[in-house]
Design a protein around this motif. Sequence first.
Motif, PDB file in Angstrom:
ATOM      1  N   ILE A  20       0.819  -1.210   0.000  1.00 14.22           N
ATOM      2  CA  ILE A  20       0.000   0.000   0.000  1.00 14.22           C
ATOM      3  C   ILE A  20       0.857   1.267   0.000  1.00 14.22           C
ATOM      4  CG2 ILE A  20      -1.962  -1.052   1.198  1.00 14.22           C
ATOM      5  CD1 ILE A  20      -0.965   0.480   3.751  1.00 14.22           C
ATOM      6  N   VAL A  21       0.251   2.333  -0.475  1.00 19.13           N
ATOM      7  CA  VAL A  21       0.719   3.693  -0.237  1.00 19.13           C
ATOM      8  C   VAL A  21      -0.137   4.253   0.890  1.00 19.13           C
ATOM      9  CG1 VAL A  21       0.866   6.036  -1.164  1.00 19.13           C
ATOM     10  CG2 VAL A  21       1.551   4.082  -2.582  1.00 19.13           C
ATOM     11  N   LEU A  22       0.509   4.708   1.956  1.00 13.26           N
ATOM     12  CA  LEU A  22      -0.189   5.299   3.100  1.00 13.26           C
ATOM     13  C   LEU A  22      -0.069   6.810   2.983  1.00 13.26           C
ATOM     14  CD1 LEU A  22      -1.680   5.051   5.802  1.00 13.26           C
ATOM     15  CD2 LEU A  22       0.557   4.788   6.915  1.00 13.26           C
ATOM     16  N   PHE A  23      -1.181   7.471   2.685  1.00 11.62           N
ATOM     17  CA  PHE A  23      -1.201   8.899   2.359  1.00 11.62           C
ATOM     18  C   PHE A  23      -1.511   9.742   3.595  1.00 11.62           C
ATOM     19  CE2 PHE A  23      -3.463  12.748   1.154  1.00 11.62           C
ATOM     20  CZ  PHE A  23      -2.644  13.287   0.172  1.00 11.62           C
ATOM     21  N   VAL A  24      -0.737  10.820   3.770  1.00  9.70           N
ATOM     22  CA  VAL A  24      -0.944  11.766   4.869  1.00  9.70           C
ATOM     23  C   VAL A  24      -1.165  13.147   4.269  1.00  9.70           C
ATOM     24  CG1 VAL A  24      -0.064  12.666   7.047  1.00  9.70           C
ATOM     25  CG2 VAL A  24       0.687  10.418   6.242  1.00  9.70           C
ATOM     26  N   GLY A  25      -2.317  13.734   4.525  1.00 11.81           N
ATOM     27  CA  GLY A  25      -2.643  15.046   3.968  1.00 11.81           C
ATOM     28  C   GLY A  25      -2.002  16.190   4.724  1.00 11.81           C
ATOM     29  N   GLY A  26      -2.283  17.398   4.245  1.00 11.31           N
ATOM     30  CA  GLY A  26      -1.743  18.607   4.854  1.00 11.31           C
ATOM     31  C   GLY A  26      -2.743  19.300   5.756  1.00 11.31           C
ATOM     32  N   LEU A  27      -2.448  20.549   6.085  1.00 13.17           N
ATOM     33  CA  LEU A  27      -3.315  21.323   6.968  1.00 13.17           C
ATOM     34  C   LEU A  27      -4.719  21.421   6.369  1.00 13.17           C
ATOM     35  CD1 LEU A  27      -0.972  24.302   7.976  1.00 13.17           C
ATOM     36  CD2 LEU A  27      -1.122  22.008   8.967  1.00 13.17           C
ATOM     37  N   THR A  28      -5.719  21.162   7.155  1.00 17.05           N
ATOM     38  CA  THR A  28      -7.163  21.210   6.849  1.00 17.05           C
ATOM     39  C   THR A  28      -7.641  20.019   6.020  1.00 17.05           C
ATOM     40  OG1 THR A  28      -7.200  22.493   4.769  1.00 17.05           O
ATOM     41  CG2 THR A  28      -7.053  23.746   6.834  1.00 17.05           C
ATOM     42  N   ASN A  29      -6.748  19.171   5.530  1.00 18.83           N
ATOM     43  CA  ASN A  29      -7.196  18.036   4.709  1.00 18.83           C
ATOM     44  C   ASN A  29      -7.843  16.961   5.568  1.00 18.83           C
ATOM     45  OD1 ASN A  29      -4.260  18.252   2.600  1.00 18.83           O
ATOM     46  ND2 ASN A  29      -6.276  19.123   2.253  1.00 18.83           N
ATOM     47  N   GLY A  30      -9.081  16.631   5.224  1.00 27.93           N
ATOM     48  CA  GLY A  30      -9.762  15.510   5.848  1.00 27.93           C
ATOM     49  C   GLY A  30      -9.889  14.379   4.858  1.00 27.93           C
ATOM     50  N   ILE A  31     -10.844  13.510   5.089  1.00 28.67           N
ATOM     51  CA  ILE A  31     -11.019  12.360   4.218  1.00 28.67           C
ATOM     52  C   ILE A  31     -11.335  12.823   2.793  1.00 28.67           C
ATOM     53  CG2 ILE A  31     -13.485  12.090   4.771  1.00 28.67           C
ATOM     54  CD1 ILE A  31     -12.959   9.028   4.673  1.00 28.67           C
ATOM     55  N   LEU A  32     -10.568  12.282   1.829  1.00 26.46           N
ATOM     56  CA  LEU A  32     -10.709  12.620   0.415  1.00 26.46           C
ATOM     57  C   LEU A  32     -10.521  14.112   0.163  1.00 26.46           C
ATOM     58  CD1 LEU A  32     -13.808  10.387  -0.440  1.00 26.46           C
ATOM     59  CD2 LEU A  32     -11.396   9.781  -0.555  1.00 26.46           C
ATOM     60  N   GLY A  33      -9.712  14.755   0.985  1.00 33.47           N
ATOM     61  CA  GLY A  33      -9.549  16.201   0.888  1.00 33.47           C
ATOM     62  C   GLY A  33      -8.569  16.655  -0.174  1.00 33.47           C
TER      63      GLY A  33
END
Length: 305
Positions: free
Chosen positions: A38-51
């Motif tokens: 898998i690729v485990l994705f970590v978003g940035g500031l304010t990013n939520g699910i599917l952000g």
Amino acid sequence: MVEFTLQKSEPVTGIVHSIHTQIPPKAFEFVDSSFKDIVLFVGGLTNGILGVGYLPLLAKALAPLGFGLVQALLSSSDRGWGTSSLKKDAAELAQLVKYLRTKAGKRNIILMGHSTGCQDTIHYLLHQNPTEPTLRVNGAIFQAPVSDREAFSNELPVEELDALNEEARAILESKGPKELLPQKFRELAFNTPITAYRWLSLMAQRGDDDYFSSYLTDEEFSNTLGAINLPFLLLYSGSDEFVPQTVDSNKLVDRWKAIVQRNGLSDWSQYSGIIDGATHDLGPQSDAGVDRVVNFIKNLSWDKN
């Protein structure tokens, strides 16, 4: 199985993984839970699910490689970032990586950060990854690694920002790092409640979040990007709206490449570099960015046991 619908997007189906019943970290796994890698994705500031808009495209492109896409949902996701820290994020990512390996049957894990998620990614590699085998990731991807302090200079003169930093530092010293800052700070921080510590971590020179600023020295970069000892991909957006004109993107990326090559702990991927025309979240160059991710993964050797 959960289905989410994004504006101007097709419904996205996946599975929510919950380590604890009520509290983060959690994770959203796109479409198919049968992939061991898998690729485990970590978003940035304010990013939520599917952000981040390119995630469904990335999930579809990874599938033929036998890779799934899992989005980490940390306590700092959405509006939680203002009261969190990289240290807390890394601890939650460690819980998630261990869960995915020991409970969800995952094998190879590539940690991918977007924006401030790049800070989470490099912090994890430098502070969490060497400890326990079940916590180790096999590779990393940095998409839009930018300086929050330099990004903020697009909105506020440096002199005003430094004055705010002095006010925040005084509050931290008198009331503690977890003290919430006054309303004017919140209004500048995407209307998010923010502690004195997190403000300074993001906005002060050489704060804990300050991994990618152009004013950092080669020696400082040598101890961060140059210290990564596993395969990684770095994708810098050529038209990133959060990179001020005062930053020479080509010069900065060339410095990073030279430092990584000189240190020799990891190769500088042939797919790393600037994506012309890409915005902070890739935008019109989403296909080009995803193609680079796919080619990076294709050219790596993986444990298939």
